[in-house]
Design a protein around this motif. Structure first.
Motif, short mmCIF file in Angstrom:
data_model
loop_
_atom_site.label_atom_id
_atom_site.label_comp_id
_atom_site.label_asym_id
_atom_site.label_seq_id
_atom_site.Cartn_x
_atom_site.Cartn_y
_atom_site.Cartn_z
N ALA A 43 20.56 46.14 -78.24
CA ALA A 43 21.89 46.67 -77.50
C ALA A 43 20.94 47.63 -76.12
O ALA A 43 21.11 49.04 -76.71
CB ALA A 43 23.14 47.42 -78.46
N THR A 44 19.75 47.15 -76.25
CA THR A 44 18.87 48.12 -75.31
C THR A 44 19.54 48.39 -73.91
O THR A 44 20.29 46.97 -73.67
CB THR A 44 17.75 47.69 -74.69
N ASP A 45 20.31 49.54 -72.75
CA ASP A 45 20.15 49.55 -71.53
C ASP A 45 19.61 50.80 -70.70
O ASP A 45 19.62 51.75 -72.00
CB ASP A 45 21.49 50.22 -72.47
N PRO A 46 18.57 50.68 -69.98
CA PRO A 46 17.74 51.71 -69.67
C PRO A 46 18.24 52.20 -68.68
O PRO A 46 18.22 53.89 -69.13
CB PRO A 46 17.02 50.60 -68.80
N LYS A 47 20.02 52.32 -68.81
CA LYS A 47 20.37 53.40 -68.03
C LYS A 47 21.01 53.95 -69.65
O LYS A 47 21.87 55.45 -68.99
CB LYS A 47 22.05 53.08 -67.42
N GLY A 90 18.13 58.03 -69.79
CA GLY A 90 18.03 57.18 -69.35
C GLY A 90 17.42 57.23 -68.36
O GLY A 90 17.33 57.82 -66.83
N ALA A 91 17.61 55.53 -67.80
CA ALA A 91 17.16 55.45 -65.75
C ALA A 91 19.58 56.22 -65.32
O ALA A 91 19.53 56.01 -63.75
CB ALA A 91 17.18 54.03 -65.40
N SER A 92 19.68 57.09 -66.22
CA SER A 92 21.31 57.24 -65.86
C SER A 92 21.19 58.70 -64.80
O SER A 92 21.63 59.14 -64.23
CB SER A 92 22.18 57.74 -66.63
N LYS A 93 19.73 59.26 -64.97
CA LYS A 93 18.84 60.78 -64.71
C LYS A 93 17.43 60.32 -63.33
O LYS A 93 16.60 59.72 -64.29
CB LYS A 93 18.70 61.17 -66.07
N LYS A 94 18.01 60.53 -62.23
CA LYS A 94 16.63 60.37 -61.60
C LYS A 94 16.06 62.01 -61.55
O LYS A 94 16.09 62.94 -60.83
CB LYS A 94 17.60 60.64 -60.03
N ALA A 95 15.15 61.57 -63.42
CA ALA A 95 14.30 62.82 -63.04
C ALA A 95 12.83 61.64 -63.54
O ALA A 95 13.19 60.84 -64.25
CB ALA A 95 14.21 63.40 -64.08
N LYS A 96 11.56 62.91 -63.32
CA LYS A 96 10.67 61.99 -64.57
C LYS A 96 10.68 62.11 -65.65
O LYS A 96 11.78 62.19 -66.68
CB LYS A 96 9.28 62.66 -63.63
N SER A 97 9.50 61.40 -66.23
CA SER A 97 9.83 60.51 -67.84
C SER A 97 9.50 62.24 -68.73
O SER A 97 9.17 63.32 -68.10
CB SER A 97 8.91 59.89 -68.22
N ILE A 98 10.28 61.99 -69.85
CA ILE A 98 9.30 63.37 -70.34
C ILE A 98 8.47 62.89 -71.46
O ILE A 98 8.17 61.71 -72.22
CB ILE A 98 11.16 63.27 -71.59
N ALA A 99 7.62 63.90 -72.04
CA ALA A 99 6.23 63.30 -72.72
C ALA A 99 6.28 64.78 -74.62
O ALA A 99 7.27 65.87 -72.92
CB ALA A 99 4.69 63.39 -72.47
N ILE A 100 6.27 64.53 -75.15
CA ILE A 100 6.34 65.95 -75.68
C ILE A 100 5.43 65.94 -76.87
O ILE A 100 4.69 64.30 -77.31
CB ILE A 100 7.45 66.11 -76.69
#
Length: 248
Positions: free
Chosen positions: A158-162, A222-232
Motif C-alpha cells: 500500500a504505497t502512496d507517494p503522497k 511524501g509528496a504532500s509536502k512541496k519541499a526538497k528530498s531528505i538525506a541523512i
C-alpha cells in the motif's frame, strides 16, 4: 493505556499475520512527541524474525534487513537497519504477548489516537505492509506524519507517494523516484553525497546540529509536502555497515 493495537491481520506483503501497535508516549529525543507505530509479526519475536527472514512480512524488500541464516541466536547477518531490535521492537512484542495492550478498532477510535499529534508511521517496519485505511484513520486529525517505504513496485504493498517518502539507497534510485514526482529519503555515507538542488540534510541530524525534532519539522511526509528530498548520514549501531552499503 498509552499503547494500543490498531491492526491485527494479514501483511499486504506476504499474507502473514502482523500487528500494529500505536504508542502514544515516547522518550525518543530525535523524533520528539510523536505517536510511534511498531509493525511486527504477531507470531514470532523480532530478533528471530530477522534471523530467519520472516521479517519480510513487515520489512519487505528493504536491503537493510540483512541476510537470514540457520543459527539459533541473534539477528540477520550484515543487518544495517538503524533500529535496534533488542530495544523497542522486542519490548513491544513482549508486551503484546503478555496481553498488555488493548485493541482499538473502527475509524473514529483510531482517529482519536492521532488527533492533534504528529504520527510516525513505521517506527519499526514498513507502513506499506499495512492496509492504507489504518493510516487514513490515524492521520485524519493528526497535525502531520512521517512515513518511509522501500516497497514501491512491490505487488500488494500500500504505497502512496503522497504519504510515504521513497527510501532510496543510491543516487540512481533517488533520481528514478524524482523523475516520477516522488520525494525521497536517502541514507548517505558522507555529507558531500547530498545532491545539490534536490536534497537537504535532515534538520534533526547530528550533522545539522539537531536544530529541530521530527515532530516540529514534519518534512518527511511524501509528496504532500512541496519541499526538497531528505538525506541523512548513516547512523546507529550499524552505521559503518550502512555506509558501506550505500557507498557501493
Amino acid at each position: 493505556m498509552p499503547s494500543h493495537i490498531i491492526y491485527q491481520g494479514p501483511s499486504l506483503l506476504d499474507g502473514q499475520e502482523i500487528i500494529v501497535v500505536a504508542q502514544t508516549k515516547t522518550s525518543n529525543r530525535k523524533t520528539g512527541d510523536m505517536v510511534q507505530t511498531y509493525i511486527l509479526r504477531a507470531d514470532i519475536d523480532p530478533i528471530s524474525a530477522s534471523r530467519t527472514g520472516q521479517d519480510f512480512s513487515i520489512c519487505g524488500n528493504c536491503p537493510h534487513r540483512g541476510k537470514a541464516h540457520d543459527g539459533d541466536k541473534g539477528q540477520a547477518k550484515d543487518r544495517t537497519c538503524y533500529v535496534t531490535l533488542a530495544h523497542g521492537p522486542r519490548s513491544v512484542y513482549a508486551a503484546f504477548k503478555r496481553g498488555v495492550y488493548d485493541t482499538v478498532t473502527g475509524h473514529e477510535a483510531i482517529k482519536a489516537i492521532g488527533k492533534g499529534r504528529m504520527v510516525r508511521i513505521g517506527t519499526y517496519g514498513d507502513g506499506a505492509a499495512v492496509p492504507s485505511y489504518i493510516w487514513d484513520s490515524l492521520c485524519e486529525d493528526a497535525t502531520g506524519w512521517t512515513a518511509y517505504t522501500h516497497q514501491n513496485g512491490v505487488d500488494g504493498a500500500a504505497t502512496d507517494p503522497k504519504r510515504f517518502m521513497t527510501s532510496a539507497d543510491s543516487k540512481a534510485e533517488a533520481a528514478a523516484a524524482w523523475a516520477m514526482g516522488q520525494r525521497t529519503f536517502r541514507v548517505i555515507a558522507d555529507v558531500a553525497d547530498v545532491v545539490a538542488g534536490k536534497e537537504i540534510l535532515c534538520p534533526a541530524s547530528d550533522e545539522m546540529g539537531k536544530r529541530t525534532t521530527c515532530d516540529l519539522c514534519g518534512l518527511c511526509a511524501g509528496a504532500s509536502k512541496k519541499a526538497k528530498s531528505i538525506a541523512i548520514v548513516a547512523h546507529g549501531t550499524s552505521a559503518k555497515k550502512a555506509k558501506a552499503l550505500v557507498a557501493a
